[in-house]
Design a protein around this motif. Structure first.
Motif, PDB file in Angstrom:
ATOM      1  N   PHE B  36       0.821  -1.207   0.000  1.00 51.74           N
ATOM      2  CA  PHE B  36       0.000   0.000   0.000  1.00 51.74           C
ATOM      3  C   PHE B  36       0.861   1.266   0.000  1.00 51.74           C
ATOM      4  N   VAL B  37       2.022   1.222   0.673  1.00 51.35           N
ATOM      5  CA  VAL B  37       2.918   2.387   0.683  1.00 51.35           C
ATOM      6  C   VAL B  37       3.432   2.668  -0.735  1.00 51.35           C
ATOM      7  N   VAL B  38       3.876   1.621  -1.438  1.00 49.85           N
ATOM      8  CA  VAL B  38       4.371   1.799  -2.810  1.00 49.85           C
ATOM      9  C   VAL B  38       3.233   2.263  -3.722  1.00 49.85           C
ATOM     10  N   TRP B  54       9.854   6.735 -10.567  1.00 55.20           N
ATOM     11  CA  TRP B  54       9.876   5.367 -10.038  1.00 55.20           C
ATOM     12  C   TRP B  54      11.084   5.143  -9.130  1.00 55.20           C
ATOM     13  N   ALA B  55      12.277   5.513  -9.613  1.00 56.89           N
ATOM     14  CA  ALA B  55      13.478   5.313  -8.801  1.00 56.89           C
ATOM     15  C   ALA B  55      13.453   6.230  -7.578  1.00 56.89           C
ATOM     16  N   GLY B  56      12.799   7.402  -7.739  1.00 56.94           N
ATOM     17  CA  GLY B  56      12.714   8.342  -6.624  1.00 56.94           C
ATOM     18  C   GLY B  56      11.973   7.770  -5.424  1.00 56.94           C
ATOM     19  N   ILE B  57      11.008   6.894  -5.696  1.00 54.73           N
ATOM     20  CA  ILE B  57      10.252   6.271  -4.603  1.00 54.73           C
ATOM     21  C   ILE B  57      11.193   5.499  -3.683  1.00 54.73           C
ATOM     22  N   PHE B  58      12.164   4.795  -4.282  1.00 53.59           N
ATOM     23  CA  PHE B  58      13.053   3.945  -3.486  1.00 53.59           C
ATOM     24  C   PHE B  58      14.324   4.684  -3.038  1.00 53.59           C
ATOM     25  N   ALA B  59      14.453   5.947  -3.411  1.00 55.47           N
ATOM     26  CA  ALA B  59      15.667   6.681  -3.084  1.00 55.47           C
ATOM     27  C   ALA B  59      15.643   7.234  -1.663  1.00 55.47           C
ATOM     28  N   ALA B  60      14.455   7.495  -1.123  1.00 54.61           N
ATOM     29  CA  ALA B  60      14.356   8.047   0.233  1.00 54.61           C
ATOM     30  C   ALA B  60      14.894   7.040   1.250  1.00 54.61           C
ATOM     31  N   TRP B  62      14.094   6.416   4.405  1.00 54.67           N
ATOM     32  CA  TRP B  62      13.084   5.634   5.149  1.00 54.67           C
ATOM     33  C   TRP B  62      12.506   4.514   4.293  1.00 54.67           C
ATOM     34  N   MET B  63      12.394   4.800   2.964  1.00 55.71           N
ATOM     35  CA  MET B  63      11.864   3.790   2.055  1.00 55.71           C
ATOM     36  C   MET B  63      12.867   2.645   1.883  1.00 55.71           C
ATOM     37  N   LYS B  64      14.165   2.982   1.889  1.00 58.92           N
ATOM     38  CA  LYS B  64      15.187   1.930   1.800  1.00 58.92           C
ATOM     39  C   LYS B  64      15.150   1.037   3.031  1.00 58.92           C
ATOM     40  N   VAL B  65      15.013   1.660   4.185  1.00 60.30           N
ATOM     41  CA  VAL B  65      14.956   0.877   5.424  1.00 60.30           C
ATOM     42  C   VAL B  65      13.740  -0.050   5.395  1.00 60.30           C
ATOM     43  N   LEU B  66      12.594   0.509   4.987  1.00 65.06           N
ATOM     44  CA  LEU B  66      11.366  -0.293   4.914  1.00 65.06           C
ATOM     45  C   LEU B  66      11.510  -1.427   3.897  1.00 65.06           C
ATOM     46  N   THR B  67      12.039  -1.093   2.711  1.00 66.39           N
ATOM     47  CA  THR B  67      12.190  -2.110   1.666  1.00 66.39           C
ATOM     48  C   THR B  67      13.144  -3.213   2.112  1.00 66.39           C
ATOM     49  N   PHE B  68      14.210  -2.809   2.795  1.00 65.80           N
ATOM     50  CA  PHE B  68      15.162  -3.792   3.333  1.00 65.80           C
ATOM     51  C   PHE B  68      14.450  -4.772   4.270  1.00 65.80           C
ATOM     52  N   ALA B  69      13.652  -4.224   5.183  1.00 72.73           N
ATOM     53  CA  ALA B  69      12.907  -5.079   6.118  1.00 72.73           C
ATOM     54  C   ALA B  69      11.943  -5.991   5.360  1.00 72.73           C
ATOM     55  N   VAL B  70      11.340  -5.462   4.295  1.00 72.25           N
ATOM     56  CA  VAL B  70      10.384  -6.261   3.518  1.00 72.25           C
ATOM     57  C   VAL B  70      11.093  -7.403   2.777  1.00 72.25           C
ATOM     58  N   ILE B  71      12.306  -7.149   2.284  1.00 68.08           N
ATOM     59  CA  ILE B  71      13.045  -8.213   1.597  1.00 68.08           C
ATOM     60  C   ILE B  71      13.331  -9.369   2.563  1.00 68.08           C
ATOM     61  N   ILE B  72      13.749  -9.025   3.786  1.00 67.23           N
ATOM     62  CA  ILE B  72      13.998 -10.058   4.797  1.00 67.23           C
ATOM     63  C   ILE B  72      12.693 -10.788   5.133  1.00 67.23           C
ATOM     64  N   ALA B  73      11.622 -10.002   5.311  1.00 64.27           N
ATOM     65  CA  ALA B  73      10.319 -10.592   5.647  1.00 64.27           C
ATOM     66  C   ALA B  73       9.856 -11.524   4.540  1.00 64.27           C
ATOM     67  N   LEU B  74      10.070 -11.109   3.285  1.00 65.71           N
ATOM     68  CA  LEU B  74       9.652 -11.919   2.143  1.00 65.71           C
ATOM     69  C   LEU B  74      10.381 -13.257   2.134  1.00 65.71           C
ATOM     70  N   ALA B  75      11.709 -13.210   2.331  1.00 64.43           N
ATOM     71  CA  ALA B  75      12.490 -14.449   2.313  1.00 64.43           C
ATOM     72  C   ALA B  75      12.008 -15.383   3.428  1.00 64.43           C
ATOM     73  N   TRP B 119      20.558  -0.828  -1.993  1.00 67.65           N
ATOM     74  CA  TRP B 119      21.462   0.051  -1.255  1.00 67.65           C
ATOM     75  C   TRP B 119      22.473   0.754  -2.140  1.00 67.65           C
ATOM     76  N   ARG B 120      22.517   0.430  -3.433  1.00 65.91           N
ATOM     77  CA  ARG B 120      23.436   1.197  -4.294  1.00 65.91           C
ATOM     78  C   ARG B 120      22.692   2.342  -4.979  1.00 65.91           C
ATOM     79  N   LEU B 121      21.404   2.447  -4.731  1.00 67.22           N
ATOM     80  CA  LEU B 121      20.631   3.527  -5.346  1.00 67.22           C
ATOM     81  C   LEU B 121      21.111   4.902  -4.848  1.00 67.22           C
TER      82      LEU B 121
END
Lengths: 147, 121
Positions: B36-38, B54-60, B62-75, B119-121
């Motif tokens: 829902f955030v995306v 599109w890339a700007g969404i993931f550049a912030a 807080w969004m990187k921290v959230l996405t990182f947590a989601v990648i771990i959660a997904l796995a 994280w290289r964004l």
């Protein structure tokens, strides 16, 4: 197992160790069962296509140049594989995601509301299947440029 | 095999699945929120969504921290789900173990790739 004392009940077929070829074609799965097996199928599909999903993420966010490659996959294709094929794969992933998330929210709702009646199982299964397929159709039409 | 389900189920001992059950639901909630955030950021973008937006969404950050947590959660979520599938359908122990090891390698590899991209964004 409860023994039912009514002898007039008709004999129903009993399924143990379901054979995929002998039993599945005649096995009438209730709608909630369809939601359940499709939840599995959609999850397994996304698991297998995970590298493709991350490739899409990678090329779409890394640079302008890679973004162009991302778009070109769906218009020009890659190698001998045409673009529409990748659109179909994307559509399958869209369906898988929608079905999985809606069926998942249905599960969460059943957990918190203790909504485990037969009626709710059926009605929410209808909602899940209808909503996931309708949204897939809408997004698929967009993907293939129908509007 | 003796009956160990229904009223005959043995309810003592560890690893009866509560932890897996709970972690699958918590990771699911996190992923729903992320969706829902995306989605909100895409919908509230003015004009067509090109590379910048599109890339700007993931550049912030807080969004990187959230996405990182989601990648771990997904796995983690996928591990529980795929393990259930292997346990239900694959009976030979050698094959089940091989598929479980493959699942772990697949998921750790994919998570590493996604995190590198992020994280290289």
């Amino acid at each position: 197992m409860t023994e039912l004392a009514t002898p007039s009940r008709p004999q129903r077929p009993e399924f143990r160790n379901i054979n995929a070829f002998k039993d599945l074609p005649t096995y009438r799965l209730p709608l909630a069962g369809w939601v359940s097996i499709l939840h599995r199928v959609s999850g397994a599909l996304m698991f297998l296509l995970l590298p493709f999903i991350i490739w899409l993420f990678d090329t779409s966010v890394t640079s302008e140049y890679s973004f162009a490659r991302f778009s070109a996959l769906f218009s020009a294709g890659a190698g001998f594989v045409p673009g529409w094929f990748f659109k179909l794969v994307a559509l399958a992933l869209i369906w898988a995601y929608l079905h999985h998330i809606i069926a998942g929210i249905r599960h969460l709702w059943m957990d918190v509301a203790h909504a485990v009646s037969k009626e709710f199982g059926r009605s929410s299964a209808i909602v899940t299947l209808t909503l996931s397929m309708a949204l897939t159709a809408v997004l698929g039409a967009k993907l293939f440029g129908l509007y | 095999m003796s009956v160990n389900y229904g009223s005959k189920r043995i309810v003592v001992g560890a690893h009866y699945g509560l932890r897996d059950w709970l972690s699958q639901r918590i990771t699911a909630i996190l992923m729903v929120l992320f969706t829902f955030v995306v989605l909100a950021q895409v919908l509230f973008t003015r004009g067509p969504i090109g590379y910048e937006a599109w890339a700007g969404i993931f550049a912030a950050q807080w969004m990187k921290v959230l996405t990182f947590a989601v990648i771990i959660a997904l796995a983690w979520h996928v591990w529980v789900g795929m393990r259930d599938i292997w346990m239900d359908y694959i009976k030979p122990v050698w094959l089940r173990l091989s598929l479980q090891v493959f699942t772990i390698v697949w998921l750790v590899g994919c998570a590493g790739w996604a995190i590198q991209v992020l994280w290289r964004l």
